[in-house]
Design a protein around this motif. Structure first.
Motif, PDB file in Angstrom:
ATOM      1  N   ASN A   1     -20.715  -7.476  -9.601  1.00 10.32           N
ATOM      2  CA  ASN A   1     -20.367  -8.298 -10.759  1.00 10.32           C
ATOM      3  C   ASN A   1     -21.448  -9.332 -11.042  1.00 10.32           C
ATOM      4  OD1 ASN A   1     -17.884  -6.978 -10.908  1.00 10.32           O
ATOM      5  ND2 ASN A   1     -16.925  -8.437  -9.509  1.00 10.32           N
TER       6      ASN A   1
ATOM      7  N   GLN B   1     -10.100 -13.073 -11.060  1.00  4.32           N
ATOM      8  CA  GLN B   1     -11.509 -13.476 -11.098  1.00  4.32           C
ATOM      9  C   GLN B   1     -12.401 -12.492 -11.835  1.00  4.32           C
ATOM     10  OE1 GLN B   1     -12.623 -15.710  -7.288  1.00  4.32           O
ATOM     11  NE2 GLN B   1     -11.145 -14.248  -6.518  1.00  4.32           N
ATOM     12  N   GLY B   2     -11.798 -11.712 -12.735  1.00  5.19           N
ATOM     13  CA  GLY B   2     -12.609 -10.818 -13.571  1.00  5.19           C
ATOM     14  C   GLY B   2     -13.078  -9.589 -12.809  1.00  5.19           C
TER      15      GLY B   2
ATOM     16  N   GLY C   1     -14.815 -13.136  -1.071  1.00  5.40           N
ATOM     17  CA  GLY C   1     -15.936 -12.334  -0.599  1.00  5.40           C
ATOM     18  C   GLY C   1     -16.730 -13.224   0.348  1.00  5.40           C
ATOM     19  N   THR C   2     -17.636 -14.014  -0.227  1.00  3.42           N
ATOM     20  CA  THR C   2     -18.384 -14.971   0.598  1.00  3.42           C
ATOM     21  C   THR C   2     -17.536 -16.179   0.982  1.00  3.42           C
ATOM     22  OG1 THR C   2     -19.167 -16.268  -1.295  1.00  3.42           O
ATOM     23  CG2 THR C   2     -20.511 -14.371  -0.639  1.00  3.42           C
ATOM     24  N   GLY C   3     -16.429 -16.414   0.258  1.00  2.00           N
ATOM     25  CA  GLY C   3     -15.592 -17.577   0.529  1.00  2.00           C
ATOM     26  C   GLY C   3     -16.048 -18.831  -0.208  1.00  2.00           C
ATOM     27  N   THR C   4     -17.110 -18.711  -0.979  1.00  2.00           N
ATOM     28  CA  THR C   4     -17.655 -19.877  -1.688  1.00  2.00           C
ATOM     29  C   THR C   4     -16.625 -20.475  -2.653  1.00  2.00           C
ATOM     30  OG1 THR C   4     -19.819 -18.798  -1.619  1.00  2.00           O
ATOM     31  CG2 THR C   4     -19.590 -20.664  -3.125  1.00  2.00           C
ATOM     32  N   THR C   5     -15.969 -19.617  -3.413  1.00  2.00           N
ATOM     33  CA  THR C   5     -15.040 -20.104  -4.435  1.00  2.00           C
ATOM     34  C   THR C   5     -13.830 -20.772  -3.795  1.00  2.00           C
ATOM     35  OG1 THR C   5     -15.727 -18.192  -5.726  1.00  2.00           O
ATOM     36  CG2 THR C   5     -13.849 -19.447  -6.566  1.00  2.00           C
TER      37      THR C   5
ATOM     38  N   TYR D   1     -11.496  -6.483  -5.031  1.00  2.00           N
ATOM     39  CA  TYR D   1     -10.870  -7.628  -4.375  1.00  2.00           C
ATOM     40  C   TYR D   1      -9.355  -7.693  -4.610  1.00  2.00           C
ATOM     41  CZ  TYR D   1     -15.707  -9.485  -4.407  1.00  2.00           C
ATOM     42  OH  TYR D   1     -17.059  -9.659  -4.266  1.00  2.00           O
TER      43      TYR D   1
ATOM     44  N   ASN E   1     -15.243 -14.731 -11.877  1.00  2.00           N
ATOM     45  CA  ASN E   1     -15.740 -15.539 -10.768  1.00  2.00           C
ATOM     46  C   ASN E   1     -17.212 -15.919 -10.932  1.00  2.00           C
ATOM     47  OD1 ASN E   1     -17.343 -15.316  -8.007  1.00  2.00           O
ATOM     48  ND2 ASN E   1     -15.341 -16.201  -7.554  1.00  2.00           N
ATOM     49  N   LYS E   2     -18.048 -14.953 -11.290  1.00  2.00           N
ATOM     50  CA  LYS E   2     -19.482 -15.234 -11.342  1.00  2.00           C
ATOM     51  C   LYS E   2     -19.835 -16.150 -12.510  1.00  2.00           C
ATOM     52  CE  LYS E   2     -19.921 -12.705  -7.711  1.00  2.00           C
ATOM     53  NZ  LYS E   2     -18.475 -12.498  -7.504  1.00  2.00           N
TER      54      LYS E   2
ATOM     55  N   LYS F   1     -19.258 -19.484 -11.168  1.00  2.00           N
ATOM     56  CA  LYS F   1     -20.315 -19.868 -10.232  1.00  2.00           C
ATOM     57  C   LYS F   1     -21.631 -20.178 -10.933  1.00  2.00           C
ATOM     58  CE  LYS F   1     -19.003 -17.677  -5.944  1.00  2.00           C
ATOM     59  NZ  LYS F   1     -18.853 -16.267  -5.535  1.00  2.00           N
TER      60      LYS F   1
HETATM   61  C1  LIG Z   1     -17.582 -12.469  -6.496  1.00  2.00           C
HETATM   62  C2  LIG Z   1     -16.141 -12.179  -6.649  1.00  2.00           C
HETATM   63  C3  LIG Z   1     -15.186 -12.619  -5.702  1.00  2.00           C
HETATM   64  C4  LIG Z   1     -15.567 -13.328  -4.428  1.00  2.00           C
HETATM   65  O1  LIG Z   1     -15.940 -14.661  -4.586  1.00  2.00           O
HETATM   66  P1  LIG Z   1     -16.506 -15.478  -3.330  1.00  2.00           P
HETATM   67  O2  LIG Z   1     -16.795 -16.827  -3.860  1.00  2.00           O
HETATM   68  O3  LIG Z   1     -17.754 -14.768  -2.887  1.00  2.00           O
HETATM   69  O4  LIG Z   1     -15.478 -15.467  -2.262  1.00  2.00           O
HETATM   70  C5  LIG Z   1     -13.849 -12.288  -5.930  1.00  2.00           C
HETATM   71  N1  LIG Z   1     -13.458 -11.586  -7.010  1.00  2.00           N
HETATM   72  C6  LIG Z   1     -14.342 -11.161  -7.935  1.00  2.00           C
HETATM   73  C7  LIG Z   1     -13.842 -10.375  -9.091  1.00  2.00           C
HETATM   74  C8  LIG Z   1     -15.710 -11.448  -7.792  1.00  2.00           C
HETATM   75  O5  LIG Z   1     -16.587 -11.004  -8.719  1.00  2.00           O
END
Ligand SMILES: *Cc1c(COP(=O)(O)O)cnc(C)c1O
Length: 314
Positions: A60, A295-296, A183-187, A269, A32-33, A36
């Motif tokens: 992460n 998302q790793g 998490g934040t919902g951004t993705t 998650y 995910n990161k 981003k």
């Molecule tokens: C950061 C992260 C998320 C959450 O992503 P958001 O965009 O903050 O919702 C989910 N899964 C993993 C593995 C992450 O590292």
């Protein structure tokens, strides 16, 4: 810069689920990161010398920012509220890997920095950025908000959306659901926005669930990023409210079940994601194909798994 992440299938609850393996994006920078922070990877930021981030010492984003900084030749100052003493003496997981990448991980000492009493880490770091780096210009210092919640995230998430549409075309799907825990919902929000804005003949819904403070909190997070409800993902829930980073027996059991698929998932998650997905699958009326985004975050298991084992494997 990345190769397209593969899509595999698992059977979960007697249903075929497609897994988008973003955990395999690249060796050192994935998940995910990496999506981003992709914007910073592919664009030139010639003047940047230092990147400043913040979050949990287990996050992460700490490891991913350290990998990014290393690739780009930047220094990284990463601010955390607290480093547990056991972790300091025995570095593990994301913290260890980030130290290896040369990150400066700094415990905020509010008194010494004369910071006003404020609960929000991002606000604190905003002040630190203004006060602690007089020798760097605004072009030389790149401040990334906690968890990568910023407009820049859209670049890499659009790329993820594009890969998913390409995949659906190859599969000749005219309809599919994407599911990912938030998490934040951004993705999830930017992904839904990407599909909503694409001129395509494929019907795509983004489904998500909250892993932090419940559904109301998640909707508030969406509202901070976009005022357009048509971009908001569909929130699904099993009726329970999960607290981030808390150890739940059901989560541990779900993670162990998932291990039998042959794919390693992470422990913050994914277990909540699959618990909610199982609830959803047992109640849904349709059989739309579902793609789950992996998302790793596997590096974090080095610290999360021992915590779970200490608590539940007696
Ligand atoms: C950061 C992260 C998320 C959450 O992503 P958001 O965009 O903050 O919702 C989910 N899964 C993993 C593995 C992450 O590292």
């Amino acid at each position: 810069m990345f190769s397209v992440s593969p899509v595999q299938t698992i059977t979960f609850c007697d249903t075929q689920i497609f897994i988008k393996r973003d955990d395999l994006l690249s060796e050192s920078f994935s998940g995910n990161k990496a999506r981003k922070f992709y914007h910073f990877l592919i664009n030139e930021f010639d003047d940047v010398k230092l990147v400043v981030g913040s979050g949990s010492v287990q996050a992460n984003s700490l490891y991913s920012l350290s990998a990014l900084a290393k690739l780009k030749g930047w220094s990284l100052d990463f601010y955390v509220n607290h480093i547990p003493s056991l972790l300091k003496t025995h570095p593990q997981g994301n913290y260890h890997a980030a130290l290896d990448n040369g990150a400066n991980i700094i415990e905020i000492d509010s008194e010494q920095l004369a910071l006003p009493d404020m609960p929000n880490l991002d606000d604190k770091v905003q002040l630190i950025v203004q006060q602690q780096y007089p020798h760097l210009s605004s072009e030389q210092l790149l401040h990334v908000p906690e968890g990568g919640r910023c407009q820049y995230a859209k670049t890499g998430i659009d790329e993820l959306g594009k890969e998913l549409l390409q995949w659906a075309m190859e599969q000749e799907l005219d309809k599919f659901d994407v599911f990912l825990p938030s998490g934040t919902g951004t993705t999830s929000l930017y992904l839904q926005q990407y599909f909503a804005e694409s001129e395509i003949n494929v019907q795509v819904r983004v489904l998500t669930c909250s892993t932090v403070g419940g559904d109301d909190y998640l909707i508030k997070q969406f509202a901070m990023l976009s005022s357009r409800p048509e971009y908001y993902p569909t929130i699904i829930s099993d009726g329970r409210k999960y607290h981030f980073g808390k150890l739940y027996r059901q989560c541990y059991e779900m993670w162990q079940r998932l291990g039998k698929t042959g794919i390693e998932f992470e422990l913050l998650y994914d277990p909540i994601g699959f618990i909610v997905l199982e609830h959803y699958l047992s109640n849904r009326q349709d059989d739309t194909a579902i793609v789950y985004i992996h998302q790793g975050g596997i590096k974090g298991n080095e610290t999360m798994l021992p915590r779970y084992q200490r608590k539940f494997d007696k």
